[in-house]
Design a protein around this motif. Structure first.
Motif, short mmCIF file in Angstrom:
data_model
loop_
_atom_site.label_atom_id
_atom_site.label_comp_id
_atom_site.label_asym_id
_atom_site.label_seq_id
_atom_site.Cartn_x
_atom_site.Cartn_y
_atom_site.Cartn_z
N ASP A 53 0.83 -1.19 0.00
CA ASP A 53 0.00 0.00 0.00
C ASP A 53 0.87 1.25 0.00
N GLU A 54 0.50 2.22 -0.83
CA GLU A 54 1.32 3.42 -0.96
C GLU A 54 0.58 4.68 -0.52
N SER A 55 -0.37 4.52 0.34
CA SER A 55 -1.17 5.67 0.79
C SER A 55 -0.35 6.57 1.72
N SER A 56 -0.76 7.81 1.79
CA SER A 56 -0.13 8.75 2.73
C SER A 56 -1.17 9.22 3.73
N PHE A 57 -0.68 9.81 4.80
CA PHE A 57 -1.57 10.23 5.88
C PHE A 57 -1.15 11.62 6.35
#
Lengths: 275, 583
Positions: free
Chosen positions: B53-57
């Motif tokens: 997963d390459e999501s950012s927060f």
């Protein structure tokens, strides 16, 4: 002999692409896009009547459906979904060519730490076609659908596991019209080679028969206001490039009530990329 | 005579090293801290989500002034994403900087039990005046909770190039580490954009790289020195190869480095990258992923052309002038050949490296001990850091042997050592006689031509030089082992040590090595290395020795061993069946 051929055909076509519109178990990363375009042909000259007896239809249905789906990883927690059908239907003198329902939805995670366990809510928006036309592409009513889905493995590219399965279940509610429905599916996949897989499974669409205000018994139609059907499906999918895949599949309605005894074949091209 | 003199000269060099101070890197003397604020769920998810997963927060970086900087945080890296402790990158919103960085890169060092491999290399790169990231250890707190020790590493990008007066708008490429073909070879079937990522400018123009490929492949090795001077920042290539040789970094030549071509000069610059699988760590071709990468193997005996094939590397090593520059720099850094007051003399010598490692180990020990991710892994930090030093000892001795020994390393066109072809196959019994002259430091006794370490000896007493003879029967199941030990519980090697200097008993610390190069070439197959103990046979009876085992470097150490003149002690290493019984 005729029955045997039918059984063999049904087994061979132990079906298709996940044509049933139920929740998907996959979440995209933030910024990921997924497009899927499929073209399918559905035909049949029999239907199951209101008592689930198979009877001859008055005409052979010939339907061509182009299904366009796009999904976008809006955030880690939410994937946005939009899909639309372009439909050509023909049975006897009744025909239709135009848009089917537009579906807009959102998918989320049931387990925040892993993929493959999702919930999904979708709004079904009719696109202005007649809701009384016998060859209409849908119910012509607004609807909403909510469901959950599960993938038996969440680890992307986990090449050690050659089998997995995905399953999902949704409830679909219609505004001012057809019977509410349960939609479910189960698909078993076997990975072959580096990127290919063969899958087989069943879809179920069951109506609750709850105060449906539209006619319940329109024989000769494949899509009724109050119907049940079980569909078997078989599919092959492989990678074309880093971003593109194709899949070919077939499905066959193996049991029904107020439903066409249809055979469907289709091909799908899909692309996955990052914005 | 030559065999005896060589170690003496080596010793003299080592002595010189001992008294030189650690080279001039401005070494970190305290551990900084970065405090982040995140949604509590996000803070847990970022470490526990699936690796692909390459999501950012959203994240806030708290400043010392009490304000905060807004940005987004995401997991970075490739292979390391699979580990619970993730590399993190914080991209601050436009116009914001923390410690001068708009991108804050926090390296988790999850694949490195010692935590120091990359830090050591970035220090060396800085001291060599190369273009490379600044790095410092840092404690990371999220929502007030300590989440571990990380290596704050400068982002390799336009800001770094600008800091080195190389502009920020040059052509900037990085091999795609998933395709293993960023190696200048023209006979790959993959298009160049599959092998390389263009990082900036953001366009699809790979022509500069295509031209470079062509030139590298078209230029004969004989004139590669001129080509290199005209096309590259030559030192960046020489130093890159030197560092890869010193650290045994074979994991770089087709995927782990950057190329930058500034607009002003048009010359290409190599920026080294990714040194976690170094200092003895070894790829294992016989094991499935991920064990093929992360395993207990250890090696220090690969020659200069180690690693994936790459015409740039190979032509540098084939060109006599460039090869000599590489060798000179290696010998300089190892403290084996001085050059005109170069401050980096001995930078990679065992003495300087031990000081550097011990000092940093002391500094980060508390932070690593409290690191919640390391707590779950039962990492033996002391053993891991010691294995770095064991590696440096052995690498120095090996390179000294192949670069200055009787059988000199050389490069043929196929990229193999000619010495491999010329010399005899490795003997089952390796035998060396060597004088140990200086008390207080280990001197290694190595097999001539091969550079394998047979033993390390440190004189503990002060009775002057001593001469020892060492033998090793390698890859052999010991014919005689201590009573009661099954042969499968013993290392497949026998060591002999004799004191040739007459008259006086000597007190020594002793290191004995065994080989565990890969799962097919190991002398410890099926042996529980954690409980290995050395046994010594003095002719009549076996004596159990108080042994320190370093399972990472495959070195057995015995301290304060008394050795009598004229006797040949035989050693076997077996699992300790009765650990409660002392030696």
């Amino acid at each position: 002999m005729h029955d045997l051929k039918r059984v063999l055909t049904a087994l061979f076509l132990f079906l298709l692409t996940p044509a049933v519109s139920a929740a998907s178990p996959w979440m995209w990363s933030e910024g990921e896009m997924y497009y899927s375009g499929s073209l399918s042909y559905t035909t049949g000259d029999k239907n199951w009547n209101e008592n689930s007896n198979l009877v001859d239809s008055s005409c052979r249905s010939r339907n061509v459906n182009s299904h366009q789906l796009i999904e976008y990883g809006y955030s880690y927690y939410h994937t946005l979904i939009a899909n639309l059908d372009i439909v050509s239907k023909d049975c006897g003198g009744d025909n239709y060519l135009g848009l089917g329902d537009l579906r807009l939805g959102i998918r989320g995670r049931l387990d925040p730490f892993r993929n493959g366990r999702t919930w999904e809510v979708t709004a079904i928006i009719p696109t202005g076609y007649s809701d009384t036309d016998p060859a209409r592409p849908g119910n012509g009513k607004f609807g909403i659908e909510g469901g959950v889905a599960y993938l038996s493995r969440g680890e992307y590219r986990d090449s050690a596991k050659r089998w997995d399965y995905l399953t999902g279940a949704s409830l679909r509610f219609w505004v001012d019209g057809p019977a509410d429905q349960f939609i479910g599916y189960f698909t078993l996949r076997r990975y072959i080679g580096r990127h290919g897989y063969i899958s087989a499974g069943v879809n179920a669409e069951i109506s609750f028969q709850n105060e449906a205000r539209l006619p319940k018994n329109l024989s000769d139609q494949t899509q009724l206001a109050d119907f049940d059907k079980i569909t078997a499906k078989l599919n092959w999918s492989d990678r074309l490039s880093d971003e593109w895949r194709y899949s070919i599949g077939a499905s066959h309605v193996v049991w029904g009530r107020n439903a066409g005894h249809d055979l469907k074949i289709g091909i799908t091209f899909s692309r996955h990329w990052r914005l | 005579m030559k065999t005896i003199l060589r170690p003496v000269f080596l010793t003299l060099f080592l002595v010189f090293c001992c008294h030189s101070t650690i080279a001039h890197a401005q070494v970190q003397n305290q551990i900084g801290e970065i405090s982040l604020q995140m949604d509590e769920l996000d803070a847990n998810v970022i470490f526990r989500k699936e690796y692909n997963d390459e999501s950012s927060f959203p994240v806030k970086v708290l400043t010392q002034e009490g304000s905060h900087l807004d940005g987004r945080i995401e997991v970075s890296g490739s292979f390391s994403r699979r580990f619970p402790k993730k590399n993190l990158v914080i991209k601050l919103n436009d116009g914001q900087q923390w410690k001068g960085y708009s991108k804050i890169s926090l390296d988790a060092m999850a694949t490195d039990g010692s935590l120091m491999r990359k830090w050591l290399v970035w220090q060396l790169i800085e001291d060599l005046g190369m273009v490379g990231p600044k790095a410092e250890f840092i404690r990371v707190n999220i929502n007030g909770q300590y989440r571990g020790i990380f290596l704050l590493t400068e982002w390799v990008g336009p800001d770094l190039f600008e800091r080195h007066d190389l502009g920020r708008n040059g052509q900037f490429f990085h091999p795609d580490d998933a395709t293993f073909c960023g190696d200048f070879k023209t006979y790959t079937d993959k298009p160049i954009h599959k092998c390389w990522k263009k990082l900036s400018p953001k366009d699809d123009n790979f022509d500069p790289l295509v031209t470079l490929y062509q030139k590298i492949n078209d230029t004969p090795s004989e004139v590669f020195d001129q080509f290199l001077d005209n096309t590259f920042y030559t030192d960046s290539v020489i130093n890159w190869i030197v560092i890869n040789v010193l650290t045994s970094n074979g994991d770089t030549y087709n995927k782990n480095y950057f190329l930058y071509q500034p607009e002003t000069t048009g010359k290409w610059l190599v920026v080294p990258w990714d040194y976690d699988l170094t200092f003895g760590r070894n790829w294992d071709p016989y094991l499935p992923f991920p064990k093929n990468i992360l395993n207990e193997n250890f090696q220090y005996f690969y020659p200069l052309q180690l690693g994936a094939s790459n015409p740039l590397k190979e032509k540098v090593l084939e060109n006599p002038l460039l090869q000599q520059r590489v060798i000179d720099k290696i010998l300089l850094l190892l403290g084996l050949r001085k050059q005109n007051g170069d401050p980096n003399f001995g930078w990679f010598s065992p003495v300087q490296m031990k000081q550097r490692i011990d000092r940093m180990a002391a500094l980060i020990n508390e932070a690593q001990r409290e690191d919640p991710f390391r707590l779950k892994q039962s990492i033996n930090f002391a053993e891991e850091t010691q294995s770095l030093w064991h590696y440096v000892q052995r690498r120095q001795a090996y390179l000294n042997e192949i670069l200055r020994g009787e059988y000199r390393w050389s490069m043929d066109e196929a990229g193999m050592t000619t010495t491999d072809a010329e010399r005899e196959p490795l003997q089952i019994t390796l035998r060396v006689r060597q004088s140990i002259t200086t008390p207080g430091n280990y001197e290694l006794i190595t097999a001539p031509a091969y550079g394998y370490t047979l033993a390390g000896i440190k004189l503990v007493d002060h009775h002057g030089p001593a001469e020892f003879t060492t033998e090793s029967e390698i890859d052999q199941t010991p014919s005689i082992i201590p009573k009661g030990h099954p042969q499968g519980a013993c290392v497949q090697r026998v060591w002999y040590l004799g004191l040739m200097t007459p008259f006086q008993e000597r007190l020594i610390d002793l290191q004995l090595d065994y080989i565990e190069e890969n799962s097919h070439r190991t002398e410890a197959e099926g042996v529980n290395e954690q409980v290995l103990t050395l046994w010594a046979l003095d002719g009549e009876k076996w004596t159990k020795l108080n042994t320190q085992v370093n399972t990472a470097s495959n070195v057995l150490t015995v301290r304060n061993l008394k050795i009598q003149p004229g006797t040949l002690m035989r050693f076997a290493a077996c699992e300790d069946l009765n650990p409660s019984e002392g030696p």
